[in-house]
Design an enzyme around this catalytic site. Sequence first.
Site, short mmCIF file in Angstrom:
data_model
loop_
_atom_site.label_atom_id
_atom_site.label_comp_id
_atom_site.label_asym_id
_atom_site.label_seq_id
_atom_site.Cartn_x
_atom_site.Cartn_y
_atom_site.Cartn_z
N CYS A 80 1.06 -0.79 0.49
CA CYS A 80 -0.38 0.25 -0.16
C CYS A 80 0.73 0.89 -0.01
O CYS A 80 1.86 1.90 -1.00
CB CYS A 80 -0.87 -0.12 1.24
SG CYS A 80 -2.98 1.56 1.59
N HIS A 197 -3.38 -5.53 0.84
CA HIS A 197 -2.66 -5.79 2.00
C HIS A 197 -2.69 -7.41 2.55
O HIS A 197 -3.73 -7.98 2.78
CB HIS A 197 -3.66 -5.73 3.48
CG HIS A 197 -3.11 -3.77 3.38
ND1 HIS A 197 -2.50 -2.80 3.73
CD2 HIS A 197 -3.67 -2.86 2.55
CE1 HIS A 197 -2.55 -1.54 3.77
NE2 HIS A 197 -3.70 -1.29 2.66
N GLU A 199 -1.23 -8.71 4.82
CA GLU A 199 -1.83 -8.97 6.19
C GLU A 199 -2.39 -8.92 6.86
O GLU A 199 -2.32 -9.05 7.72
CB GLU A 199 0.08 -7.94 6.61
CG GLU A 199 -0.33 -6.28 7.28
CD GLU A 199 -1.07 -5.48 5.82
OE1 GLU A 199 -0.09 -6.60 4.59
OE2 GLU A 199 -1.16 -4.39 6.19
#
Lengths: 229, 80
Positions: A80, A197, A199
């Site tokens: 990002c 993302h 994660e």
Amino acid sequence: MVFPGTNCEHDVVHALDLIGLQPELVFHKETDLTGFDAVVLPGGFAHGDYLRTGAIARFSPIMGAVTAMAATGAPVIGICNGFQVLCEAGLLPGALVANRDLAFICRPVHLRVETSRSALTTGAASGEVLRIPLNSYEGNYVASPETIREMEAADQILVRYCDASGTISDAANPNGSIGNIAGVCNAAGNVAGLMPHPERAVETVLGSTDGIGLLRSIPAFADLVATRP
Amino acid sequence: MKFRIDIRRKEGLSDPEGMTTHKALHNLGYTDVTSAHFGRTIYLEIEAADPAAAAAEVETMCRQLLANPVIEDYDIGVVG
């Protein structure tokens, strides 16, 4: 890597912990990355995103060490805002501008893996469809037609926005990115940037575990580099 | 010396703000508008004994930080 305004660093640390790595947060004023095998620039709003996203962060003291690490072939990953910083730093081609519809997008999107040659996709198969959250206003990837041609020829496009079946179309393009591009790498494949993302897709409770394969690619790629003759 | 730097997206690259404004003008009946593009203006004041050296310095600043040469063009003007 933590810049003032970075806000996804704890999510990244949690996710890297989950896959068995030993992540440490490094503040942007540090200048040394000795002892680290890889670096991740997480999402957020580094330096308030003033001027342009990533424009100020690329001159943070730590970026000299990040650039040096990138030159060694070690994994350097931008997620990002981290992707935006790597583009501004010239470590990745292109740039990211405001979304086509000028709206902040925060929802899961589908991504089709285009190549498994990078530090983010070694653990994924070409053609595999992943579901990963996107969370950005400036996620619209732009680059000149020549740059896109060179990247396609050099297999530098990692993932493209697609629908659930893996079809790439305008309808499946959330932010107007050219060629539905959601992630790219440098020529060597060790510097990789991704707008969504991974994660945030590492536990069933989060709605998807599709980010695990991408994050596991980081140590897998580092091992490949280490064992290269 | 005072400089004015106009920065805008390179032609042909996506400019969502310009495109949306263009559409809004059309919706208001200004159908003769063929394009709209957004840019950014930065004003700099520099203590300079040598105007040519100051202009060269501003040019370097543009390439290094103020504009992103990958996606933006810029014009530098002296305003005083």
